[in-house]
Design a protein around this motif. Structure first.
Motif, PDB file in Angstrom:
ATOM      1  N   THR C 129       7.774   2.371  -8.957  1.00 55.54           N
ATOM      2  CA  THR C 129       7.709   2.157  -7.348  1.00 55.54           C
ATOM      3  C   THR C 129       7.805   3.025  -6.364  1.00 55.54           C
ATOM      4  N   GLU C 130       8.150   3.701  -6.459  1.00 57.81           N
ATOM      5  CA  GLU C 130       8.774   4.470  -4.949  1.00 57.81           C
ATOM      6  C   GLU C 130       7.533   5.549  -4.959  1.00 57.81           C
ATOM      7  N   ILE C 131       6.680   5.967  -6.100  1.00 61.98           N
ATOM      8  CA  ILE C 131       5.791   6.243  -5.337  1.00 61.98           C
ATOM      9  C   ILE C 131       4.502   6.215  -5.077  1.00 61.98           C
ATOM     10  N   VAL C 132       4.517   4.488  -5.793  1.00 60.54           N
ATOM     11  CA  VAL C 132       3.692   3.276  -5.129  1.00 60.54           C
ATOM     12  C   VAL C 132       3.554   3.059  -3.604  1.00 60.54           C
ATOM     13  N   GLU C 133       4.673   3.876  -3.163  1.00 65.07           N
ATOM     14  CA  GLU C 133       4.674   3.180  -1.791  1.00 65.07           C
ATOM     15  C   GLU C 133       4.874   4.570  -0.686  1.00 65.07           C
ATOM     16  N   SER C 134       5.005   5.656  -1.959  1.00 70.24           N
ATOM     17  CA  SER C 134       5.105   6.523  -0.935  1.00 70.24           C
ATOM     18  C   SER C 134       3.472   7.053  -0.945  1.00 70.24           C
ATOM     19  N   SER C 135       2.548   6.974  -1.384  1.00 72.40           N
ATOM     20  CA  SER C 135       1.234   7.238  -1.778  1.00 72.40           C
ATOM     21  C   SER C 135       0.630   6.149  -0.947  1.00 72.40           C
ATOM     22  N   LEU C 136       0.868   5.421  -0.840  1.00 71.03           N
ATOM     23  CA  LEU C 136       0.418   4.392   0.665  1.00 71.03           C
ATOM     24  C   LEU C 136       0.822   5.090   1.837  1.00 71.03           C
ATOM     25  N   ARG C 137       2.143   5.009   1.967  1.00 69.82           N
ATOM     26  CA  ARG C 137       2.700   5.446   3.315  1.00 69.82           C
ATOM     27  C   ARG C 137       1.485   6.481   3.206  1.00 69.82           C
ATOM     28  N   GLN C 138       1.229   7.842   2.800  1.00 71.04           N
ATOM     29  CA  GLN C 138       0.656   8.708   2.816  1.00 71.04           C
ATOM     30  C   GLN C 138      -1.272   8.645   3.517  1.00 71.04           C
ATOM     31  N   ALA C 139      -1.591   7.660   2.628  1.00 75.20           N
ATOM     32  CA  ALA C 139      -2.455   7.209   2.556  1.00 75.20           C
ATOM     33  C   ALA C 139      -3.036   6.016   3.887  1.00 75.20           C
ATOM     34  N   ALA C 140      -1.699   5.550   4.707  1.00 75.67           N
ATOM     35  CA  ALA C 140      -1.787   4.861   6.240  1.00 75.67           C
ATOM     36  C   ALA C 140      -2.323   3.678   6.143  1.00 75.67           C
ATOM     37  N   LEU C 141      -1.892   3.667   3.783  1.00 76.05           N
ATOM     38  CA  LEU C 141      -2.573   1.601   4.108  1.00 76.05           C
ATOM     39  C   LEU C 141      -1.085   1.235   4.017  1.00 76.05           C
ATOM     40  N   TRP C 142       0.185   1.690   3.845  1.00 77.62           N
ATOM     41  CA  TRP C 142       1.724   0.972   3.692  1.00 77.62           C
ATOM     42  C   TRP C 142       1.245  -0.372   4.173  1.00 77.62           C
ATOM     43  N   ASP C 143       1.686  -0.331   5.590  1.00 70.17           N
ATOM     44  CA  ASP C 143       1.567  -1.608   6.548  1.00 70.17           C
ATOM     45  C   ASP C 143       0.696  -2.886   5.935  1.00 70.17           C
ATOM     46  N   GLU C 144      -0.729  -2.903   6.005  1.00 69.97           N
ATOM     47  CA  GLU C 144      -1.237  -3.429   6.042  1.00 69.97           C
ATOM     48  C   GLU C 144      -1.356  -4.224   4.040  1.00 69.97           C
ATOM     49  N   ILE C 145      -0.695  -3.549   3.420  1.00 71.80           N
ATOM     50  CA  ILE C 145      -0.644  -3.369   1.964  1.00 71.80           C
ATOM     51  C   ILE C 145       0.725  -4.464   1.262  1.00 71.80           C
ATOM     52  N   LYS C 146       1.963  -3.754   1.955  1.00 72.07           N
ATOM     53  CA  LYS C 146       2.813  -3.993   1.349  1.00 72.07           C
ATOM     54  C   LYS C 146       3.400  -5.394   0.602  1.00 72.07           C
ATOM     55  N   ASP C 147       2.271  -5.863   1.508  1.00 68.88           N
ATOM     56  CA  ASP C 147       3.364  -7.373   0.211  1.00 68.88           C
ATOM     57  C   ASP C 147       2.013  -7.882  -0.132  1.00 68.88           C
ATOM     58  N   LYS C 148       1.589  -6.893  -0.560  1.00 70.19           N
ATOM     59  CA  LYS C 148       0.070  -7.459  -0.775  1.00 70.19           C
ATOM     60  C   LYS C 148      -0.275  -7.042  -2.472  1.00 70.19           C
ATOM     61  N   LEU C 149       1.024  -6.333  -3.186  1.00 67.96           N
ATOM     62  CA  LEU C 149       0.780  -5.163  -3.710  1.00 67.96           C
ATOM     63  C   LEU C 149       0.702  -5.615  -5.235  1.00 67.96           C
ATOM     64  N   GLU C 150       0.781  -7.387  -5.625  1.00 73.53           N
ATOM     65  CA  GLU C 150       0.562  -7.402  -7.024  1.00 73.53           C
ATOM     66  C   GLU C 150      -1.282  -8.237  -6.836  1.00 73.53           C
ATOM     67  N   GLN C 151      -1.609  -8.061  -6.058  1.00 71.51           N
ATOM     68  CA  GLN C 151      -2.753  -8.748  -5.088  1.00 71.51           C
ATOM     69  C   GLN C 151      -4.709  -7.612  -6.038  1.00 71.51           C
ATOM     70  N   SER C 152      -5.215  -8.358  -6.805  1.00 75.63           N
ATOM     71  CA  SER C 152      -6.455  -7.580  -7.235  1.00 75.63           C
ATOM     72  C   SER C 152      -7.047  -6.718  -6.293  1.00 75.63           C
ATOM     73  N   ALA C 153      -7.293  -5.062  -6.505  1.00 76.91           N
ATOM     74  CA  ALA C 153      -7.237  -3.948  -5.213  1.00 76.91           C
ATOM     75  C   ALA C 153      -9.279  -4.681  -5.382  1.00 76.91           C
ATOM     76  N   LEU C 154      -9.716  -4.991  -5.808  1.00 74.34           N
ATOM     77  CA  LEU C 154     -11.227  -5.530  -5.190  1.00 74.34           C
ATOM     78  C   LEU C 154     -11.323  -6.472  -4.338  1.00 74.34           C
ATOM     79  N   ALA C 155     -10.394  -7.457  -4.002  1.00 74.45           N
ATOM     80  CA  ALA C 155     -10.004  -8.032  -3.346  1.00 74.45           C
ATOM     81  C   ALA C 155     -10.132  -7.288  -1.482  1.00 74.45           C
ATOM     82  N   LEU C 156      -9.605  -6.139  -1.166  1.00 76.71           N
ATOM     83  CA  LEU C 156      -9.579  -5.578   0.089  1.00 76.71           C
ATOM     84  C   LEU C 156     -10.835  -5.204   0.553  1.00 76.71           C
ATOM     85  N   SER C 157     -11.110  -5.300   1.678  1.00 74.95           N
ATOM     86  CA  SER C 157     -12.189  -4.673   2.472  1.00 74.95           C
ATOM     87  C   SER C 157     -12.528  -3.477   2.248  1.00 74.95           C
TER      88      SER C 157
END
Lengths: 288, 283, 264
Positions: C129-157
């Motif tokens: 979970t730490e790795i997931v959060e840190s990677s998403l932060r580095q990719a500037a995606l954490w804020d948009e996705i932090k409560d959608k982690l269990e959602q299918s990735a295919l649903a993203l833009s």
């Protein structure tokens, strides 16, 4: 590293699984030929295939009556199924509106799923008494043909439908643009182009028909005679095997296996023809 | 005879075409309808839970038959799924286009066309006689495996092949071995398709008769082990129809069969659609 | 890995006299260049000149295609990556790749990013979970996705999916990130976000990007390599240097023609 070990192990395991299918085919061929050849040797190929009397009790093993039985039933069922099947395929591919297609397609799929014994049962309970009214005792080539037609129909319908759909739209549009009616387009452009698929479907249907066993046993009467009319009973090659194998011994058993060889070879040939016909058809369309 | 106008010819042809459709549906309705109408009245909890009396009487229910059917299908799947899936994985992911691969594909195509009774003969020789399994669930199951293997392999291979290449590339680029890529990305994505394949094979196993007729034996008793004989629903219909006069029981059993098949068909279609949607979801 | 003790190359990853063949067809001819550490190197040039093929040499993705043959030397930190003793799987962990079309797995966002670390042996839920959060932060995606982690990735833009793919690569802690036209399937706003992201990442990672878009190369990169297709349809390196030199005072006539839009 263990993950490379797993990788290698996995590769060998799936390879072994794949060769299993080849081994099975080989095994079938070996066992059936091995157990069938003694009959050919003892009885003689010509006497076996063309002999008109099958009486194991008196050491007579000629399967001609059953070859005729199988052939007659197959031909009649195809004669009934082909026009019906092609008509239905055209309906599905070209003519029917979407809503009708939504009902018809699943219906055809369901026809495929019905077990052969159910067809046999309905044939036994409905068809046989009805035919008895016309003549004979009801157990007849006619009953078997009708039952077989119902079983072969879905094969012909689905493959023919696919072939018709595979004809490039440009052919159809070209014909319509020249002022042809829909039917003229179907009859003179679509069907001829789809011909190889239609032929393949018939060949495959033939294979299914020849291979059908249980439903045949239920309605054909299983008499080892030459059917002189469609109201007469008969026996199919498959029915013969199924009915006698459990108590046959010695040459009798070998003769049944020999029948199996005949069936096996015939159907492998048929399927081979179907595949080649389909492939050649595709090639023709690619060139065009 | 006067020459007909194209419009008239078309009208006649259309009548024929629609007629074909109607007759086809009529056949379906007659077959299914008759069996259901005659058979459903005979269905009751009692029918499902009492064993058949066997022999010539045709009385009783189908409890042992249901158990035998489940048992048979279960044993079949235990062997069929790993072998079939494994072969499909090999063909879809590992096989190069060499002679051995062509041989294997040829074998699968050929086996697919062999009639059920021939598999029955094969099973009779190998499993019942040579291997001394006798008429038993084991013999029947192994025979069914041989029969159904081509279907399983083909359907699984399609499911695996429809996983997009981009998934595979992404996995490899993240540093996985080939097997890891298959096991952790390709297979999970292909699961709905694989399940469809399994359900398809279950359906075909239930309706199979010829090859089981000569390998299962006709015992109407409750199977107690792998080596007991038994009857499946399809075979029971056959025996009832041919050996007894109990057509009502045959119809009832037939009704159970048909209802089962309809459920399986619907399940397969639903799953298939879900699989398509899942794949389409990925751009 | 031991370090090479010969003539020292200052590039993080370097190619020397590299030729690439697909069967009999030569796709790349005599490429020599050094990619500096912690900087963005762009590879530009007209279509079909082998830019992507060249990029894929760095993580040996060309190995999957039958019949490829590579001559010459490609070194990572001074060690040749086409050596027989090299563990390809490990190489791909150190050299990550982002593809042209976003290709998330049919799994949840969480599972997509945790995929790499799980393959490399990490199973502890908290660590993942730490790795997931840190990677998403580095990719500037954490804020948009932090409560959608269990959602299918295919649903993203599309843009989010591509940043997800970048996060997925970051999760395996690579040293180099290869990007094959990462923005060509995205809209302009998503493109700008990814360009910002690249500049941030370059502080810690070495980035090599193939792009069709010259303006992007000029905006984003520190070094630029210009590839071109020769008459025999093989790709070659025309000029390689600091981006502002290439774009203002190119040494080669062909580079100047391409940059000023006379062709390409």
């Amino acid at each position: 590293m263990s993950r490379y070990l797993t990788d290698k192990l996995a590769r060998y395991t799936v390879f072994t699984s794949a060769t299993v299918s080849f081994l099975i085919l080989l095994a079938i061929a070996i066992f059936i030929f091995k157990d069938g050849l003694p009959a050919f040797k003892e009885i003689g190929f010509i006497d076996f295939i063309f002999g008109t009397v099958w009486r194991p009790g008196q050491e007579q093993y000629g399967i001609l009556t059953m070859i005729v039985g199988s052939t007659v039933v197959t031909i009649w069922s195809l004669l009934l199924a082909i026009p019906l099947g092609i008509a239905c395929a055209i309906l599905l591919a070209e003519v029917a509106p979407f809503k009708v297609r939504q009902v018809l397609r699943p219906a055809v799929e369901l026809l495929v799923g019905i077990p052969s014994v159910v067809y046999g049962l309905v044939g036994l309970v409905l068809l046989v008494p009805a035919i008895r009214e016309i003549g004979g005792n009801g157990f007849s080539v006619l009953a078997a043909s009708i039952v077989l037609m119902a079983m072969v129909l879905p094969t012909i319908i689905s493959i023919t439908e696919d072939s018709i759909r595979a004809v490039p739209t440009s052919y159809k549009e070209g014909a319509l643009a020249l002022g042809a009616t829909h039917w003229q387009t179907i009859r003179q452009v679509l069907l001829p182009t789809a011909r190889s698929g239609i032929v393949a479907s018939i060949v495959l249907g033939m294979g299914r028909a020849v291979g059908e066993t249980m439903a045949m046993i239920m309605v054909i009467g299983n008499s080892i005679v030459f059917p002189k009319s469609i109201l007469d009973p008969a026996r199919t090659l498959t029915g013969n095997i199924a009915v006698e194998i459990s108590y046959a011994t010695g040459i009798h058993e070998s003769a049944l296996f020999a029948t199996g060889i005949v069936l096996f070879v015939f159907i492998v040939l048929l399927n081979g023809i179907a595949v080649i016909t389909l492939k050649r058809g595709n090639l023709g369309q690619n060139v065009a | 005879m006067a020459k007909m106008s194209p419009k008239t010819t078309q009208r006649i042809a259309m009548i024929g075409i629609w007629g074909g459709g109607f007759i086809t549906v009529a056949i379906l309705l007659v077959v299914i309808g008759y069996v259901l109408i005659q058979g459903i009245p005979g269905l009751s909890l009692d029918f499902l839970l009492t064993p058949p009396q066997g022999g010539l009487s045709g009385e009783g229910g189908i409890s042992t038959v249901i158990v035998s059917t489940f048992y048979l299908v279960g044993v079949t799947l235990v062997v069929l799924v790993p072998v079939g899936l494994g072969a499909a994985i090999y063909l879809a992911e590992y096989a190069s286009n060499n002679r051995l691969t062509r041989l294997i594909r040829y074998a699968i195509e050929t086996l697919a066309g062999v009639p059920s009774i021939i598999f029955g003969l094969f099973g009779f020789v190998l499993f019942v006689t040579v291997l001394h399994f006798n008429f038993s669930i084991l013999s029947g199951a192994l025979t069914l495996v041989c029969l159904l293997l081509p279907t399983m392999i083909r359907t699984c291979e399609e499911a695996i092949k429809s996983v997009p290449c981009s998934h595979r590339e992404a996995a490899l680029a993240l540093g996985t071995t080939r097997w890891q890529m298959i096991y952790r990305v390709v297979l999970p994505t292909a699961i709905p398709g694989i399940i469809t394949a399994v359900i398809l094979c279950v359906g075909r196993a239930i309706e199979e008769t010829a090859c089981l007729y000569v390998t299962l034996g006709g015992s109407a008793a409750m199977p107690s082990s792998l080596l007991s004989g038994g009857r499946t629903l399809s075979l029971h219909v056959f025996y009832l129809a041919m050996e007894t006069r109990a057509f009502d029981k045959a119809m009832a059993t037939g009704a159970v069969l048909i209802i089962t098949i309809i459920i399986i068909n619907t399940l397969t279609n639903l799953l298939s659609q879900r699989f398509q949607k899942k794949m389409k979801g990925s751009l | 890995m031991t370090n090479y003790n010969g003539a020292c190359l200052c590039g993080k990853i370097s190619a020397r006299d590299v030729n690439l063949y697909y069967g009999n067809f030569q796709a790349l001819k005599n490429i020599t260049l050094e990619v500096p550490q912690c900087a963005i190197t762009a590879i530009i040039g007209p279509s079909g000149c082998g830019k992507s093929s060249f990029l894929r040499l760095f993580n040996r993705m060309n190995d999957i295609i039958n019949g490829t043959r590579v001559t010459g030397d490609i070194k990572l930190d001074g060690q040749s990556i086409y050596d027989k003793s090299v563990d390809v799987v490990d190489l791909r962990k150190r050299v990550g790749m982002v593809f042209q079309k976003p290709n998330p797995f049919s799994m949840s966002v969480y599972d997509n990013i945790a995929f790499g670390p799980r393959q490399h042996g990490k199973h502890n839920k908290r660590e993942l979970t730490e790795i997931v959060e840190s990677s998403l932060r580095q990719a500037a995606l954490w804020d948009e996705i932090k409560d959608k982690l269990e959602q299918s990735a295919l649903a993203l833009s599309g843009g989010q999916q591509q940043r997800l793919c970048i996060a997925r690569v970051l999760a395996v802690e690579p040293e180099i990130i290869l990007m094959d036209e990462p923005c060509s399937a995205l809209d302009p706003i998503a493109t700008l976000k990814i360009e910002d992201l690249m500049r941030n990442l370059a502080k810690d990672y070495t980035i090599v990007i193939v792009t069709h878009n010259m303006q992007q190369a000029a905006r984003v990169s520190d070094m630029t390599a210009f590839f071109m297709m020769e008459e025999d349809r093989s790709g070659s390196l025309v000029e390689f240097g600091a981006t502002n030199h290439i774009f203002t005072t190119p040494k080669d006539r062909r580079t100047e023609d391409y940059i000023t839009g006379r062709f390409g």
